[in-house]
Scaffold this motif. Structure first.
Motif, PDB file in Angstrom:
ATOM      1  N   ASN A 126       0.905  -1.125  -0.056  1.00 27.63           N
ATOM      2  CA  ASN A 126      -0.374  -0.361   0.023  1.00 27.63           C
ATOM      3  C   ASN A 126       0.836   1.272  -0.292  1.00 27.63           C
ATOM      4  N   ARG A 127       1.983   1.418  -0.070  1.00 30.33           N
ATOM      5  CA  ARG A 127       2.833   2.419   0.705  1.00 30.33           C
ATOM      6  C   ARG A 127       4.074   2.730  -1.030  1.00 30.33           C
ATOM      7  N   LEU A 128       3.255   1.185  -2.243  1.00 33.30           N
ATOM      8  CA  LEU A 128       4.376   1.615  -3.199  1.00 33.30           C
ATOM      9  C   LEU A 128       3.398   3.284  -3.581  1.00 33.30           C
ATOM     10  N   PRO A 129       2.285   3.409  -3.481  1.00 34.98           N
ATOM     11  CA  PRO A 129       1.720   4.458  -4.641  1.00 34.98           C
ATOM     12  C   PRO A 129       3.034   5.905  -4.137  1.00 34.98           C
ATOM     13  N   TYR A 130       3.329   6.065  -3.100  1.00 34.43           N
ATOM     14  CA  TYR A 130       3.520   7.576  -2.301  1.00 34.43           C
ATOM     15  C   TYR A 130       5.145   7.094  -2.807  1.00 34.43           C
ATOM     16  N   THR A 131       6.230   6.526  -2.840  1.00 36.19           N
ATOM     17  CA  THR A 131       7.142   6.310  -2.856  1.00 36.19           C
ATOM     18  C   THR A 131       7.480   6.181  -3.992  1.00 36.19           C
ATOM     19  N   LEU A 132       6.850   5.207  -5.021  1.00 36.56           N
ATOM     20  CA  LEU A 132       7.301   6.094  -6.241  1.00 36.56           C
ATOM     21  C   LEU A 132       7.396   7.614  -6.676  1.00 36.56           C
ATOM     22  N   ALA A 133       5.883   8.211  -6.363  1.00 31.17           N
ATOM     23  CA  ALA A 133       5.884   9.477  -6.322  1.00 31.17           C
ATOM     24  C   ALA A 133       6.326  10.247  -5.908  1.00 31.17           C
ATOM     25  N   ALA A 134       7.550   9.725  -4.890  1.00 28.37           N
ATOM     26  CA  ALA A 134       8.350  10.658  -4.086  1.00 28.37           C
ATOM     27  C   ALA A 134       9.418  10.726  -4.705  1.00 28.37           C
ATOM     28  N   PHE A 135       9.755   9.447  -5.492  1.00 25.36           N
ATOM     29  CA  PHE A 135      10.670   8.986  -6.779  1.00 25.36           C
ATOM     30  C   PHE A 135      10.639  10.301  -7.416  1.00 25.36           C
ATOM     31  N   ALA A 136       9.950  10.418  -8.536  1.00 23.80           N
ATOM     32  CA  ALA A 136       9.171  11.324  -9.777  1.00 23.80           C
ATOM     33  C   ALA A 136       9.451  12.252  -9.070  1.00 23.80           C
ATOM     34  N   THR A 149      13.819   5.438  -3.987  1.00 24.70           N
ATOM     35  CA  THR A 149      14.909   4.650  -3.991  1.00 24.70           C
ATOM     36  C   THR A 149      14.894   3.227  -3.135  1.00 24.70           C
ATOM     37  N   ALA A 150      15.040   3.826  -1.669  1.00 21.88           N
ATOM     38  CA  ALA A 150      15.183   2.937  -0.947  1.00 21.88           C
ATOM     39  C   ALA A 150      14.043   1.664  -1.091  1.00 21.88           C
ATOM     40  N   GLU A 151      13.290   2.134  -1.675  1.00 19.24           N
ATOM     41  CA  GLU A 151      11.965   1.071  -2.108  1.00 19.24           C
ATOM     42  C   GLU A 151      12.414   0.029  -2.936  1.00 19.24           C
ATOM     43  N   LEU A 152      13.277   0.296  -4.198  1.00 16.19           N
ATOM     44  CA  LEU A 152      14.418  -0.624  -5.041  1.00 16.19           C
ATOM     45  C   LEU A 152      15.084  -1.335  -4.212  1.00 16.19           C
ATOM     46  N   VAL A 153      16.376  -0.314  -4.098  1.00 15.03           N
ATOM     47  CA  VAL A 153      17.839  -0.190  -3.784  1.00 15.03           C
ATOM     48  C   VAL A 153      17.785  -1.656  -2.632  1.00 15.03           C
ATOM     49  N   LEU A 154      16.516  -1.126  -1.104  1.00 15.66           N
ATOM     50  CA  LEU A 154      16.570  -1.719  -0.020  1.00 15.66           C
ATOM     51  C   LEU A 154      15.750  -3.250  -0.508  1.00 15.66           C
TER      52      LEU A 154
END
Length: 633
Positions: free
Chosen positions: A130-140, A170-175
């Motif tokens: 459920n956090r994906l929309p927010y972490t993806l948007a933060a990166f963008a 970035t942390a969402e992906l690399v971690l």
């Protein structure tokens, strides 16, 4: 150029290092699995497999297809531009302009992800997803600000905000890959496509549909471990495949056992295998549990037996092996192979087969029939039809193999109709008679590879003494075994399903059919082992059109048809649920208003006719054709 540029460069290379470290950490878990072929050059196949094979499945849901193209496409382009402009310290305004476009595309995709998560489908996992929309948007947003804001604002408070946004995304992906987070699928998925256990699934489309990769691989009966007992018994690329799961739940929505309230959910099954790989409890699973089994009661580790600590036996034996889960999986994960591997250990090493399975296997070993019948009685239904029985030294064009269902009086009606059609078309054919034995298909699906191989070797030896051109059968399970699984044991034959053979006869004019006088609405049920396993959905429909039938299709049909519940030995293990799978399928047929369900499998006939209460009539395609041949309904 400003100081933030250098900070982003440093940040980029730290992220690359973290990603590499996390991938290596996860790879150590995969490498604990059994050996499998490996070639770095397979990485070159990823673009095509991703853009063609993955998106062929994703495109079935247009909303998700658009979402995935925007998010994944924007993210990959953005990261490539960051690597180029900041990683290599070029700092070119033109590249920043391209970065703005890529980040905007990714942001649009993030919005679509957010919209889907606002009112999530039951099949979607919650929790970290459920956090994906927010972490993806933060990166963008961070990338947009970095590329768009004037240099005067790229310091102090704004610089800190930009770096925090980039850090979150970035942390969402690399971690994710190192910690097992949602975005681990971005790395594991790419590697899974490259080193897939069934590389032949990615052949050119014409070849793929000519021979779908659905055959089980033979088990080495001299191996120290027969099947899979613990997670590390899986091949390493199977473990990698489990990690590629995106928890979209498409397999869950397609699973007939889950729909029937049996204790199986293919999505959770894959996540349990992931859990076994890394160790822990299933209490944190954020999706639908197995029906009737609460979360938190199962746990496991890489070197611990999977059953019963991590997986309840009832879950393993609920599967009908219909491959609906595999057909729907965008990441091309092979759920059924994993289930069969586990069944092999339970059956061969522990003898832990439930229900009537042990009785059936005992019959097979003693009489070469599932029901313990006299083989000489297999063709009693044909005594008055003047059917020739093949003999060594004689030659025949078509050899009819009836299968185990020939002992069943209902299937005998279908076989008699088939024989009348063959005779009407002047086909040179013969039957095996008492020489025929069970193909071993059900034994193999129940995990008894030893009995399957014994049956297969025996039947291959018999067939090798005979002279014939083609094998014909009306049983998709027999068809699949002879066509796709016997070659690995030395049995190479041309095998046709009766609907394909009859369709050829009808189209050539050798079989002359009249129009049916049937007035009821007709729907067609696709057998799993003919459709999903062998890609044949058109021949039965072509035959029905030939006699003037206008089909009303069920919502789930073709390669996405719903299972009747009869495959994988499920009627023998008989795991209870809240309803029966054939009842659900008949409900699908009723929804079309059909008064008649056309079928092309004796197993499907038996399962659908077993539904209690008012239901459409169930008739094999051959019976409908024979009626049209005779000019009567």
């Amino acid at each position: 150029m400003h100081s933030l540029d250098h900070l982003v460069t440093l940040f980029f290379w730290l992220a690359v290092a973290a990603l590499a470290f996390g991938t290596m950490r996860r790879a150590r878990l995969w490498r604990a699995g059994a050996a499998a072929p490996f070639n770095w050059a397979q990485l070159l196949t990823v673009p095509r497999r991703y853009l063609v094979d993955v998106h062929h499945v994703v495109a079935r849901d247009p909303y998700i297809a658009r979402t995935h193209m925007l998010v994944a496409g924007g993210a990959v382009a953005a990261m490539a531009l960051v690597a180029l402009n900041y990683g290599l310290m070029l700092y070119r305004p033109l590249l920043n302009g391209a970065l703005v476009l890529a980040a905007a595309v990714m942001l649009g995709g993030s919005y679509l992800v957010w919209q889907r998560r606002r009112a999530p489908l039951p099949r979607l996992s919650a929790g970290p997803w459920n956090r994906l929309p927010y972490t993806l948007a933060a990166f963008a947003f961070g990338l947009l600000a970095l590329a768009l804001l004037p240099s005067a604002l790229l310091s102090g408070f704004f610089a800190a905000l930009i770096m925090l946004a980039l850090l979150a995304g970035t942390a969402e992906l690399v971690l994710g890959i190192g910690t097992g987070g949602p975005m681990k699928h971005a790395v594991a998925g790419v590697l899974h496509l490259a080193f897939h256990p069934r590389a032949e699934r990615f052949a050119p489309r014409a070849e793929r549909f000519a021979m779908r990769s659905t055959a089980l691989r033979p088990l080495d009966l001299a191996a120290p471990v027969l099947g899979v007992e613990k997670p590390t018994d899986f091949r390493w690329n199977q473990l990698l495949g489990f990690d590629a799961c995106v928890q979209c739940g498409k397999c869950e929505a397609a699973c007939p056992a889950f729909a029937a309230g049996q204790p199986l959910n293919p999505k959770k099954f894959i996540q349990d295998m992931v859990l076994g790989l890394s160790g822990g409890s299933d209490a944190a699973f954020a999706g639908s549990p197995y029906p009737g089994i609460t979360l938190g009661g199962h746990s496991g580790g890489p070197e611990e037996p999977i059953l019963p600590a991590l997986l309840a036996p009832e879950t393993l034996w609920s599967c009908t092996t219909c491959r609906a889960c595999v057909e729907e999986c965008p990441m091309q994960i092979e759920h059924v192979d994993a289930i069969i591997d586990l069944r092999r250990f339970q059956t061969l090493a522990r003898g832990a087969l439930p229900g009537k399975g042990p009785e059936m296997l005992g019959n097979l070993r003693e009489t070469a029939t599932q029901g313990g019948y006299d083989n000489a009685a297999r063709y009693h239904w044909a005594v008055d039809l003047n059917v020739r029985q093949i003999r060594p030294g004689e030659s025949v064009d078509v050899l009819l193999v009836a299968g185990e269902g020939a002992f069943d009086m209902r299937y005998q009606r279908s076989l008699r109709a088939l024989v009348k059609l063959l005779q009407a078309a002047s086909v040179d054919f013969a039957i095996l008679g008492a020489l025929e034995v069970d193909t071993g298909d059900t034994a193999r699906r129940l995990g008894d590879e030893a009995t399957f191989q014994a049956q297969a070797v025996r039947l291959i030896a018999t067939l090798s003494t005979l002279t014939f051109g083609r094998i014909l059968t009306a049983d998709p399970h027999v068809f699949h075994s002879l066509k796709n699984e016997y070659p690995a044991l030395g049995g190479h034959f041309t095998v046709l399903h009766h609907t394909v053979f009859l369709a050829g006869l009808a189209s050539s004019g050798q079989l002359k059919l009249g129009a049916t006088s049937e007035t009821r609405t007709i729907t067609y049920h696709d057998p799993c082992y003919l459709g999903r396993y062998n890609g044949e959905t058109e021949a039965p429909r072509a035959l029905l059109r030939q006699i003037g039938v206008r089909l009303t299709e069920m919502e789930r049909s073709g390669l996405r048809g719903r299972c009747c519940g009869g495959g994988g030995g499920a009627p023998l293990t008989d795991i209870p649920g809240t309803q029966r799978i054939p009842d659900i399928r008949i409900a699908d047929a009723r929804a079309t208003g059909a008064g008649l369900v056309a079928v092309a499998c004796p197993g499907c006939t038996a399962m659908l006719e077993g539904v209690v209460g008012p239901r459409p009539e169930v008739i094999d395609v051959a019976e409908l054709l024979a009626a049209a041949l005779e000019g009567q309904a």
